[in-house]
Design a protein around this motif. Structure first.
Motif, short mmCIF file in Angstrom:
data_model
loop_
_atom_site.label_atom_id
_atom_site.label_comp_id
_atom_site.label_asym_id
_atom_site.label_seq_id
_atom_site.Cartn_x
_atom_site.Cartn_y
_atom_site.Cartn_z
N PHE B 252 66.23 68.98 48.89
CA PHE B 252 67.42 68.51 48.17
C PHE B 252 67.08 68.06 46.75
O PHE B 252 67.69 67.14 46.22
CB PHE B 252 68.10 67.36 48.95
CG PHE B 252 68.04 67.53 50.44
CD1 PHE B 252 68.78 68.54 51.05
CD2 PHE B 252 67.24 66.73 51.22
CE1 PHE B 252 68.72 68.72 52.43
CE2 PHE B 252 67.17 66.91 52.60
CZ PHE B 252 67.91 67.91 53.20
N GLY B 511 64.58 75.10 54.07
CA GLY B 511 65.41 75.01 55.27
C GLY B 511 66.76 75.68 55.15
O GLY B 511 67.52 75.73 56.12
N HIS B 691 76.85 84.30 53.83
CA HIS B 691 76.61 83.92 55.23
C HIS B 691 77.49 82.69 55.52
O HIS B 691 77.12 81.57 55.13
CB HIS B 691 75.13 83.60 55.42
CG HIS B 691 74.72 83.37 56.86
ND1 HIS B 691 75.20 82.32 57.60
CD2 HIS B 691 73.89 84.06 57.68
CE1 HIS B 691 74.67 82.38 58.81
NE2 HIS B 691 73.87 83.42 58.89
N GLY B 693 78.09 80.81 58.01
CA GLY B 693 77.48 79.70 58.74
C GLY B 693 76.62 78.84 57.83
O GLY B 693 76.61 77.62 57.92
N GLY B 697 77.08 75.06 56.57
CA GLY B 697 75.98 74.10 56.72
C GLY B 697 75.68 73.39 55.42
O GLY B 697 75.37 72.19 55.41
N GLN B 698 75.73 74.12 54.31
CA GLN B 698 75.51 73.48 53.02
C GLN B 698 76.61 72.46 52.73
O GLN B 698 76.35 71.39 52.17
CB GLN B 698 75.46 74.53 51.90
CG GLN B 698 74.19 75.36 51.90
CD GLN B 698 72.95 74.50 51.68
OE1 GLN B 698 72.92 73.66 50.80
NE2 GLN B 698 71.93 74.70 52.50
N THR B 700 78.67 70.85 55.02
CA THR B 700 78.62 69.66 55.89
C THR B 700 77.40 68.81 55.56
O THR B 700 77.46 67.58 55.60
CB THR B 700 78.60 70.03 57.39
OG1 THR B 700 77.51 70.93 57.64
CG2 THR B 700 79.90 70.68 57.82
N GLY B 701 76.29 69.47 55.20
CA GLY B 701 75.09 68.72 54.85
C GLY B 701 75.26 67.96 53.54
O GLY B 701 74.90 66.78 53.43
N ALA B 704 77.51 65.03 54.03
CA ALA B 704 76.85 63.88 54.67
C ALA B 704 76.05 63.07 53.65
O ALA B 704 76.08 61.83 53.65
CB ALA B 704 75.94 64.35 55.81
N HIS B 705 75.33 63.77 52.77
CA HIS B 705 74.62 63.04 51.71
C HIS B 705 75.60 62.25 50.84
O HIS B 705 75.35 61.11 50.47
CB HIS B 705 73.87 64.03 50.81
CG HIS B 705 72.56 64.47 51.40
ND1 HIS B 705 72.02 65.70 51.15
CD2 HIS B 705 71.70 63.87 52.22
CE1 HIS B 705 70.88 65.81 51.79
NE2 HIS B 705 70.67 64.72 52.45
#
Lengths: 169, 891
Positions: B252, B511, B691, B693, B697-698, B700-701, B704-705
């Motif tokens: 990150f 990741g 993509h 998914g 993911g990017q 939601t991630g 969260a940050h």
């Protein structure tokens, strides 16, 4: 309880992923370091060394435990399982692991072994958890990549598939 | 690849399962601490300054050096003798070293490195090193640091301001004079970090025979730091071989901050004459890896009565901490081309100051500069609505860059590549059911609850221009240094003698799944399945193709690197088609790759195995055009739009600009002040989605940050510079219980500037979400000023009366223990009264006996009697996992 001397190595015998192992450790050596650097089981990861992040979670005698808060000598005679034990065979994944892959429940994969160990133990005892059950249980783990939503989805999906497998089995 | 095998070719745009996951799920990942280091590798541990600001006197290392197992101890003097300072991004008399040299400037700054046979012994040795610190006053607040009377961090600089630049675009003064009103906000953005769960790790070797370093580190780039490290190590660039491990546990941005540690551990290896490995622990990471900058911003707008913004006036004060570490002050300039956000504002003036304080040096962190800029800009838009009595969403709508205006050149030089901002907002309002959320607010407020709605419209830049940082220099300085611009992405695609495909990328994935997407791209070009394509994500600067722009930052993978993979595969495909055309007896354009075969477009039976074709150059070079081959192609791709800053300081700081529109409803608990996010809607336009998914993911991630930054996370410092958030029990990372699931919406307006039409998507919510939630909190409370993180105590102060101390106590006794403020010394204070039922001389006799004293002082170690009434006692005090050593003088 054997008497241990701080300044020398002691032999530690225990069952690791179904096999008897024996290796030397100083009394102060953490189980996480022992697994990773003495026994070369590097699947168990270390993220904080103070018991908050959960990356190092392993199973000791059926219970989830932080390997970073456990001394190697404490597992003398115990049964320990790590993430390396979860897959049913080489090149295969468990139902839980497959659910994580399907739902993109991991990105960097560093916290994942600990989360898988916790969920593997949790789902055995709680085959039909609610979403809030899973979220509460997962609150012992930190993941910085996923935002947790895909992990929760994977866990719920795995629980359902495990129940189906149980009925069929 | 189950669940997708029956679908026709066209892997891109589908959420295929990741090629990375099987290894990661079974504990077979290969992270830096999993790699077997060379035989004889020693372990390093770092002694760090417990003081925020102090002169370093003697460093007594003899006792540590004598400990069995200790091989070497590196101090500032060694580092100064063996290396050079890390080059800075600006011209200023500042020396940035990877270790404190004569002076410590932040808590956690390295003071010595012990190299020993294992980490346990190295840490034992740390305890045996005695450092004499002469405390200096510390300055923590950037505004205080700018005062002429403030203590100086770097004496040669003569002030704590490292850079002060002003910019003007258009005619903002005239617009402010002509506008109906001037509306301003004054905000502070706090310090925080995305704290990857894997910490830093370095394995370094020095070969004296070649005067060359070989370092493996979970460094994420940018590789523009390679020359910085080589120069610091005083070796030519080709004598610093830098490698990354196959897996990295998140970054990150944060793993850019390895730079000083790579230099430090490389020097330790040289001094020890053995390979050295260092794995950072969490306390080190939180206190001294890297932090996002905190920033103080005053932002004013010249506004018409209808809310139309004519001009902006930015005043940004950037706190980079104790050292200006390259690439800083990049965070202050990354947004320069998009300082007008999503808005059509033609007149802008900017003043940017870079300030040094006694805190950890800053560096890359997800969103890099965006959270700071958008916190000011979107708070301003809400303030405009509030002051003019307008709906905040109408103010946003009224100022948007119009649909159809793309590519749109911003006032400050950015080129917004594509978008439909108004369309995205209307879709989000409809699909996210804003009307229902508004009704919920009416209902909640009717019940007396504190409910608010916030909005944020954000342009998310990606694929940084390597030249944007030079905007900090004047045009004359830039002319002298030569132009800097562009951003070369690299990718290599190769065939082996069995016709199998390998890909190598220099994007140092942490990741995100780069290997999977690269495989999708190549599989589509060659008519294969992603699982047929092997992708290597680890980087070796001695062998692989790379440029200074290589690495994993500015969300550059999807737009730049995946595009370079596509171009490399296409080059090979064109050659293979010519070769296949001869064999299939059709025109090259009529050769198609599908189902692992090369076949004639109109006759699928006229075909050959793709692998046979791909292997052809190895076995029969004559099948290719004369002198050509189809063995391996490396593409270096840089977009022409990334030009150097103009003489007028206009800069296209990023190639791509995605759009995000967020809105949310939150409720603030009237008793506790806690924030509950009731609903969060986030609309993204990141161009073509490669993509879904991973894009989800990017988002939601990143969300969260951002939620952590909005509500919980802060690197907190006491006024004396001591660090207050050194564990995960103090620095609060949200768990699955705290993160709600946002409603994600998408639209796709492809970028015209990238090979695949994709833009970055990884950082946007870190820019939009903190301010969106803050706007909702301001709306709920009906106040002008809210401060991040939105801690319950801060919010409760708006609706609870000030708490008074109970009668009979004073502030002094109520705060029994606290660090003394302002003098820079880290002194624990305590106060209390114990009554002992003995006559005074008995008590004195007891207190003046060294043995008794040692027994009654908690954590007392060695005790030294200085006089009849003075003792010096070594004291170890601990709270939870945090332990501190100190000395007490008892008199």
């Amino acid at each position: 309880m054997p008497r241990l001397s701080a300044d020398r190595q002691h032999s530690v015998r225990f069952e690791l992923n179904g096999r008897e192992v024996e290796a030397q450790a100083e009394p102060r050596m953490l189980l996480s370091d022992f697994l990773r650097h003495v026994l070369a089981m590097t699947g168990t990861h270390v993220g904080c060394e103070h018991g908050v992040c959960g990356a190092c979670t392993v199973e000791i005698d059926g219970m989830a435990a932080r390997a970073c808060l456990t001394l190697a000598v404490q597992v003398e005679g115990a049964r320990v399982r790590t993430v390396e034990a979860l897959a049913p065979g080489p090149g295969r994944l468990s139902i839980l692991q497959e659910a994580f892959r399907r739902h993109h429940g991991l990105q960097c994969g560093f916290c994942t072994p600990g989360i898988l160990m916790s969920l593997d133990i949790f789902l055995r005892a709680h085959p039909a958890p609610s979403e809030i059950d899973i979220r509460e249980y997962l609150s012992g783990h930190l993941c910085r990549c996923t935002g947790y939503a895909p992990i929760v989805a994977a866990a719920l999906d795995a629980a359902e598939k495990l129940r189906e497998a149980d009925i069929i089995g | 690849m189950h669940a997708v095998t029956d679908k026709p070719p066209g892997w891109l745009g589908r959420s295929v399962e990741r090629l990375e996951d099987a290894a990661l799920l079974t504990g077979a990942g290969r992270f830096v601490d999993d790699i077997a280091p060379p035989p004889g590798t020693l372990a390093a541990a770092i002694l760090r300054s417990p003081r925020a600001h102090a002169r370093i006197g003697a460093i007594a290392i003899d006792a540590a050096r004598r400990l069995p197992g200790v091989a070497a101890i590196l101090t500032g003097a060694d580092v100064a003798a063996m290396s050079a300072p890390l080059a800075a991004g600006i011209k200023a008399p500042l020396e940035c070293w990877p270790i404190a040299i004569d002076r410590a400037r932040y808590v956690g700054e390295p003071v010595a490195v012990v190299v020993a046979s294992d980490r346990y012994i190295a840490e034992d040795a740390l305890d045996l090193i005695a450092v004499s610190y002469e405390p200096l006053p510390a300055v923590v607040d950037p505004i205080a640091a700018m005062q002429p009377t403030a203590t100086l961090l770097h004496d040669k600089l003569g002030a704590n301001i490292a850079s002060d630049r002003s910019f003007c675009y258009g005619d903002p003064a005239a617009q402010f004079a002509a506008a109906a009103t001037r509306i301003a906000v004054s905000v502070r953005y706090p310090r925080n970090s995305c704290t990857p769960i894997e910490t830093y790790g370095v394995i370094a070797e020095y070969a004296a025979s070649d005067d060359a370093y070989d370092v493996t580190a979970n460094f994420m780039g940018p590789l523009s730091m390679h020359p910085v490290m080589a120069r610091a190590l005083r070796v030519p660039g080709n004598r610093l071989r830098l490698r990354t491990p196959p897996d990295s546990g998140g970054s990150f941005g944060v793993k850019q901050g390895l730079v000083p540690y790579i230099v430090l551990i490389a020097l330790a290896a040289r001094l020890a004459g053995r390979p050295v490995k260092w794995i950072e622990d969490r306390l080190e990471h939180l206190s001294a890896s890297v932090s996002a900058t905190n920033r103080v911003t005053k932002l004013a707008a010249a506004v018409d009565a209808d809310g139309r913004v004519r001009a902006l006036d930015w005043d940004q004060i950037e706190d980079v901490g104790a050292h200006l570490r390259a690439p800083e002050p990049a965070a202050l300039y990354r947004m320069h081309g998009n300082l007008t956000g999503a808005y059509d504002i033609r007149h802008v003036c900017v003043r940017n100051r870079v300030v040094l304080t006694n805190k950890t040096p800053s560096g890359l962190n997800r969103g890099f500069g965006g959270p700071q800029v958008y916190f000011a800009l979107e708070r301003l838009m809400q303030r405009i609505a509030r002051e003019l009595g307008l709906d905040p969403l109408d103010v946003i709508r009224r100022n948007l860059v119009p649909t159809g205006a793309f590519p749109y050149r911003t006032a400050t030089g950015g080129l917004l590549d594509s978008g439909d901002y108004a369309g995205a907002i209307e879709r989000a309002v409809a699909q996210g059911t804003l009307a229902e959320l508004r009704a919920r607010r009416v209902n909640a407020r009717g019940q007396g609850r504190l409910y608010g709605i916030g909005y944020a419209a954000v342009v998310e830049p990606s694929i940084s221009n390597m030249g944007y940082i030079t905007t900090v220099l004047t045009a004359q300085e830039r002319a002298r240094a030569g132009p800097k611009n562009g951003a070369f992405a690299t990718a290599t695609v190769a065939f082996d003698p069995l016709g199998c495909v390998s890909v190598q990328i220099a994007s140092t994935p942490q990741g995100q799944g780069h290997r999977t997407v690269a495989a999708q791209v190549v599989a589509d070009v060659f008519g294969l399945a992603p699982a047929d394509v092997r992708v290597l994500g680890e980087l070796d600067t001695a062998r692989d193709a790379w440029s200074i722009a290589s690495g994993n930052y500015s969300s550059r993978f999807a737009g730049a690197v995946a595009g370079a993979v596509h171009l490399a595969a296409q080059r090979l495909a064109a050659k293979l088609k010519r070769a296949a055309a001869t064999q299939l007896n059709v025109a090259p354009d009529d050769v198609v790759f599908a189902g692992a075969r090369a076949q004639a477009r109109d006759n699928r039976d006229n075909a050959m195995a793709f692998s046979r074709l791909a292997a052809a150059t190895h076995w029969s070079p004559g099948l290719m055009d004369a002198g050509d081959h189809a063995l391996r192609e490396t593409v270096f791709w840089t977009p022409p739009e990334l030009a150097a800053p103009s003489d007028a300081d206009a800069v296209n700081s990023s190639l791509c600009h995605g759009f995000i529109f967020d809105f949310c409803g939150i409720e603030i608990d009237r008793v506790t002040g806690a924030v509950r996010v009731d609903k969060y809607v986030t609309m993204h336009d990141c161009g073509r989605v490669l993509h879904p998914g991973m894009v989800a993911g990017q988002i939601t991630g990143g969300f969260a940050h951002a939620l952590g930054a909005a509500l919980y996370e802060e690197f907190a410092y006491a006024p004396d510079g001591s660090f207050l958030s050194g564990t995960f029990a103090d620095y609060l990372v949200p768990t699955a219980m705290e993160i709600p699931q946002p409603l994600m919406l998408h639209m796709e307006t492809p970028s015209p500037f990238t090979p695949l039409g994709a833009k970055g998507v990884g950082e946007g919510n870190c820019m939009s979400t903190p301010v969106c939630i803050a706007n909702a909190a301001a709306d709920a409370l009906g106040v002008d000023q809210v401060e991040l993180p939105l801690l319950p105590a801060r919010l409760a102060a708006h609706f609870h009366p000030r708490e008074e101390f109970p009668k009979g106590t004073t502030a002094a006794t109520a705060v029994a223990i606290g660090a003394r403020q302002g003098d820079g010394a880290m002194t624990l204070h305590g106060r209390g009264v114990v009554e002992i039922a003995r006559v005074p001389q008995d008590v004195w006799a007891m207190l003046l006996d060294a043995k008794t004293l040692a027994a009654i002082i908690p954590g007392a170690g060695a005790i030294e009697k200085l006089s009849e009434t003075h003792f010096r006692v070594d004291v170890t005090l601990g709270v939870g996992p945090v332990r501190g050593d100190g000395h007490a003088l008892v008199l």
